[in-house]
Design an enzyme around this catalytic site. Structure first.
Site, short mmCIF file in Angstrom:
data_model
loop_
_atom_site.label_atom_id
_atom_site.label_comp_id
_atom_site.label_asym_id
_atom_site.label_seq_id
_atom_site.Cartn_x
_atom_site.Cartn_y
_atom_site.Cartn_z
N GLY A 8 0.82 -1.22 0.00
CA GLY A 8 0.00 0.00 0.00
C GLY A 8 0.85 1.25 0.00
N GLY A 11 -0.56 4.54 -1.33
CA GLY A 11 -1.72 5.14 -0.65
C GLY A 11 -1.31 6.30 0.23
N GLN A 12 -2.31 6.87 0.89
CA GLN A 12 -2.04 8.01 1.78
C GLN A 12 -0.99 7.64 2.83
OE1 GLN A 12 -4.92 10.78 4.32
NE2 GLN A 12 -4.61 8.87 5.41
N SER A 89 -9.80 -0.07 0.86
CA SER A 89 -9.95 0.61 2.16
C SER A 89 -11.22 1.45 2.27
CB SER A 89 -8.72 1.50 2.40
OG SER A 89 -8.78 2.62 1.55
N SER A 130 -8.32 -1.34 12.08
CA SER A 130 -9.14 -0.14 11.91
C SER A 130 -10.17 0.00 13.01
CB SER A 130 -9.85 -0.24 10.56
OG SER A 130 -10.93 0.66 10.50
N GLU A 132 -13.02 0.69 12.41
CA GLU A 132 -14.24 0.06 11.85
C GLU A 132 -14.53 -1.28 12.52
OE1 GLU A 132 -16.76 0.40 9.20
OE2 GLU A 132 -16.39 2.45 9.82
N TYR A 153 -16.15 -4.30 4.82
CA TYR A 153 -14.77 -3.85 5.09
C TYR A 153 -14.40 -4.16 6.54
CZ TYR A 153 -11.01 -0.57 6.31
OH TYR A 153 -9.85 -0.01 6.80
P1 NAP Z 1 -5.47 4.08 0.73
O1 NAP Z 1 -5.00 5.48 0.53
O2 NAP Z 1 -6.77 3.65 0.16
O3 NAP Z 1 -4.30 3.12 0.17
C1 NAP Z 1 -4.54 1.75 -0.04
C2 NAP Z 1 -3.31 1.15 -0.68
O4 NAP Z 1 -3.55 -0.25 -0.91
C3 NAP Z 1 -2.94 1.75 -2.05
O5 NAP Z 1 -1.54 1.82 -2.16
C4 NAP Z 1 -3.50 0.74 -3.01
O6 NAP Z 1 -2.86 0.73 -4.27
C5 NAP Z 1 -3.19 -0.54 -2.26
N1 NAP Z 1 -3.97 -1.66 -2.76
C6 NAP Z 1 -5.31 -1.75 -2.92
N2 NAP Z 1 -5.66 -2.95 -3.44
C7 NAP Z 1 -4.51 -3.63 -3.61
C8 NAP Z 1 -4.21 -4.91 -4.13
N3 NAP Z 1 -5.17 -5.72 -4.60
N4 NAP Z 1 -2.92 -5.31 -4.18
C9 NAP Z 1 -1.93 -4.48 -3.73
N5 NAP Z 1 -2.16 -3.25 -3.22
C10 NAP Z 1 -3.43 -2.83 -3.17
O7 NAP Z 1 -5.51 3.72 2.29
P2 NAP Z 1 -4.83 4.50 3.52
O8 NAP Z 1 -5.79 5.55 4.01
O9 NAP Z 1 -3.44 4.86 3.20
O10 NAP Z 1 -4.87 3.36 4.64
C11 NAP Z 1 -3.78 2.43 4.76
C12 NAP Z 1 -4.29 1.18 5.46
O11 NAP Z 1 -4.79 1.53 6.75
C13 NAP Z 1 -5.44 0.45 4.77
O12 NAP Z 1 -5.28 -0.91 5.02
C14 NAP Z 1 -6.68 0.98 5.46
O13 NAP Z 1 -7.73 0.03 5.36
C15 NAP Z 1 -6.16 1.12 6.88
N6 NAP Z 1 -6.79 2.14 7.72
C16 NAP Z 1 -6.90 3.42 7.27
C17 NAP Z 1 -7.43 4.40 8.10
C18 NAP Z 1 -7.56 5.83 7.64
O14 NAP Z 1 -8.31 6.58 8.29
N7 NAP Z 1 -6.85 6.24 6.60
C19 NAP Z 1 -7.85 4.04 9.40
C20 NAP Z 1 -7.69 2.74 9.81
C21 NAP Z 1 -7.14 1.79 8.98
P3 NAP Z 1 -3.35 1.71 -5.47
O15 NAP Z 1 -2.71 3.04 -5.19
O16 NAP Z 1 -2.82 1.03 -6.67
O17 NAP Z 1 -4.84 1.77 -5.40
O1 G4F Z 2 -14.60 9.27 5.10
P1 G4F Z 2 -15.36 8.01 5.18
O2 G4F Z 2 -15.67 7.32 3.91
O3 G4F Z 2 -14.55 7.08 6.18
P2 G4F Z 2 -14.97 5.80 7.05
O4 G4F Z 2 -16.13 5.10 6.48
O5 G4F Z 2 -15.05 6.23 8.47
O6 G4F Z 2 -13.69 4.85 6.83
C1 G4F Z 2 -12.36 5.37 6.92
O7 G4F Z 2 -11.93 5.28 8.25
C2 G4F Z 2 -11.81 3.94 8.76
C3 G4F Z 2 -11.34 4.06 10.21
O8 G4F Z 2 -12.46 4.16 11.04
C4 G4F Z 2 -10.79 3.20 7.91
F1 G4F Z 2 -10.62 1.94 8.38
C5 G4F Z 2 -11.29 3.15 6.47
O9 G4F Z 2 -10.29 2.50 5.67
C6 G4F Z 2 -11.48 4.57 5.97
O10 G4F Z 2 -10.21 5.18 5.89
O11 G4F Z 2 -16.75 8.26 5.93
C7 G4F Z 2 -16.80 8.90 7.20
C8 G4F Z 2 -18.26 9.18 7.54
C9 G4F Z 2 -19.19 7.96 7.37
O12 G4F Z 2 -20.02 7.89 8.49
C10 G4F Z 2 -20.00 8.28 6.12
O13 G4F Z 2 -21.30 7.73 6.11
O14 G4F Z 2 -18.75 10.17 6.64
C11 G4F Z 2 -20.04 9.79 6.21
N1 G4F Z 2 -20.32 10.45 4.92
C12 G4F Z 2 -21.31 11.36 4.72
N2 G4F Z 2 -21.32 11.73 3.44
C13 G4F Z 2 -19.70 10.23 3.76
C14 G4F Z 2 -20.33 11.03 2.82
N3 G4F Z 2 -18.66 9.42 3.44
C15 G4F Z 2 -18.22 9.44 2.14
N4 G4F Z 2 -17.16 8.68 1.79
N5 G4F Z 2 -18.84 10.20 1.17
C16 G4F Z 2 -19.90 11.00 1.46
O15 G4F Z 2 -20.44 11.69 0.60
#
Ligand code: NAP
Ligand code: G4F
Length: 343
Positions: A8, A11-12, A89, A130, A132, A153
């Site tokens: 990943g 990704g971010q 994600s 997460s 989640e 998820y």
């Molecule tokens: P992200 O921006 O969506 O990045 C996801 C990464 O996974 C990207 O590099 C993507 O590649 C890669 N990926 C997706 N499908 C793949 C596959 N089939 N094979 C190989 N690589 C693949 O997510 P993030 O926000 O950086 O989050 C990083 C991790 O933390 C994720 O596992 C997410 O579920 C978890 N997480 C995130 C948050 C949050 O708030 N950001 C919170 C809790 C947990 P591409 O660039 O090619 O799409």
């Molecule tokens: O920004 P979201 O899509 O993030 P969500 O669902 O909380 O998930 C993110 O955080 C998780 C950690 O708790 C990670 F594990 C996961 O990979 C991801 O990074 O939505 C946040 C909230 C939700 O309640 C959603 O229903 O915003 C609400 N929302 C309202 N309007 C929306 C929208 N979400 C999205 N994506 N788009 C909307 O228009």
């Protein structure tokens, strides 16, 4: 020199973590997917010509669906630390693609753990768990709070959480679960709500968007700043023994409050610009996520540095600046700002 493998990496979190690891002197190997367009925009500034002998960033093609590639990468690189961040994600997308999400976000972790086990190497493993996982368990959530996921998820991440735990207990793999609450940044994907909002504000301010369509404004999230959170990941893998940690700010805000803060930062009244579109509702919602990060503070010495207000401002300022520079992210198909597309 320590060697890390980051899945990943594009990704971010992968991009910020790679910056951190390179700054700490690591050699970093990243797994990237083959795509018909470049998907390395978030790490282009870190690129090092592999022909130079002092290059410390190396990219390898691979996919979490393919155990053969994962085994090769693990066996050939023999990393000291593995940061497993790759996943499908997006929670809303997981309702549309539950099987794929189970495969990549759930089984992908098993494939990687099994590659580590079979290779016989000694490495430290970080699983991107997460908040989640908690689903509708009451806030504040900590390491011992019951997991009650409310999305495909969340269910896939729960499976991955237990596989990391099982490999730790059963095979002695040095595996940590970082249970991270939402963390954001200007590198956040444009269909997550914070970035969708800040890009919407920037486009509206520039006269390029007329409405911002959102779903549930009542959901409550604990939002932090992604660079602070990748520091926590690294700290977890520097401990004497593997453990699981909740990472979050402990502060909660509704989506509505994020919207208000983002629009008011540029002097706009959000109610004139935001409309509700039920297509963004989820079949089941996670209503209230707020971390109790006291274990991380106590054991890792970790604390978030960026506040909610500062996070909103830095994301809005970044997107306003980007749009002013004429580089708003527009859909190549519709010509509309990507923030207005589905999910
Ligand atoms: P992200 O921006 O969506 O990045 C996801 C990464 O996974 C990207 O590099 C993507 O590649 C890669 N990926 C997706 N499908 C793949 C596959 N089939 N094979 C190989 N690589 C693949 O997510 P993030 O926000 O950086 O989050 C990083 C991790 O933390 C994720 O596992 C997410 O579920 C978890 N997480 C995130 C948050 C949050 O708030 N950001 C919170 C809790 C947990 P591409 O660039 O090619 O799409
Ligand atoms: O920004 P979201 O899509 O993030 P969500 O669902 O909380 O998930 C993110 O955080 C998780 C950690 O708790 C990670 F594990 C996961 O990979 C991801 O990074 O939505 C946040 C909230 C939700 O309640 C959603 O229903 O915003 C609400 N929302 C309202 N309007 C929306 C929208 N979400 C999205 N994506 N788009 C909307 O228009």
């Amino acid at each position: 020199m320590k060697r890390a493998l980051v899945t990943g990496i594009t990704g971010q979190d992968g991009s910020y973590l790679t910056e951190l690891l390179l700054a700490k002197g690591y050699e970093v190997h990243g797994l990237i997917r083959r795509a018909s367009t470049f998907n390395t925009g978030r790490i282009d500034h870190l690129f090092q010509d592999p022909h130079h002998s002092d290059a410390r960033l190396h990219l390898h093609y691979g996919d979490l669906s393919n155990s053969e590639q994962l085994t090769n990468v693990i066996y050939n690189i023999r990393p000291d630390e593995v940061y497993h961040l790759g996943a499908q994600s997006h929670v809303k997308v997981s309702f549309d693609m539950p099987e794929y999400t189970g495969d990549i976000t759930g089984l992908g972790t098993t494939r990687l753990l099994e590659a580590i086990r079979r290779s016989g190497i000694t490495t430290r493993f970080y699983q991107a768990s997460s908040s989640e996982l908690y689903g509708d368990s009451p806030a504040p959530q900590h390491e011992l709070t019951a997991f009650r996921p409310r999305s495909p998820y969340g269910a896939a991440k729960l499976y991955a959480y237990w596989m990391a735990t099982n490999y730790r207990q059963g095979y002695g793999v040095w595996a940590c679960n970082g249970i991270l609450f939402n963390h954001e940044s200007p590198r956040r994907g444009p269909t997550f709500v914070t970035r969708k909002i800040t890009m919407g504000v920037a486009n509206i301010l520039a006269g390029k968007q007329q409405k911002l369509f959102l779903g549930n404004l009542d959901a409550r999230r604990d939002w932090g700043y992604a660079p602070d959170y990748v520091e926590a990941m690294w700290r977890m893998l520097q401990q004497d023994r593997p453990d699981d940690y909740v990472i979050g700010t402990g502060e909660v805000h509704t989506v509505r409050e994020f919207v208000e803060a983002a629009f008011s930062h540029v002097g706009l009244d959000w109610e004139q610009w935001v409309a509700i579109d039920p297509r963004y509702y989820r079949p089941t919602e996670v209503d209230d996520l707020r971390a109790n990060p006291s274990k991380a503070k106590r054991q890792l010495g970790w604390e978030p540095k960026v506040t909610f207000r500062d996070l909103v401002k830095l994301m809005v300022d970044h997107d306003v600046e980007t749009v002013r520079g004429g580089t708003a992210v527009l859909s190549a198909v519709s010509g509309k700002p990507i923030a207005s597309l589905a999910a």
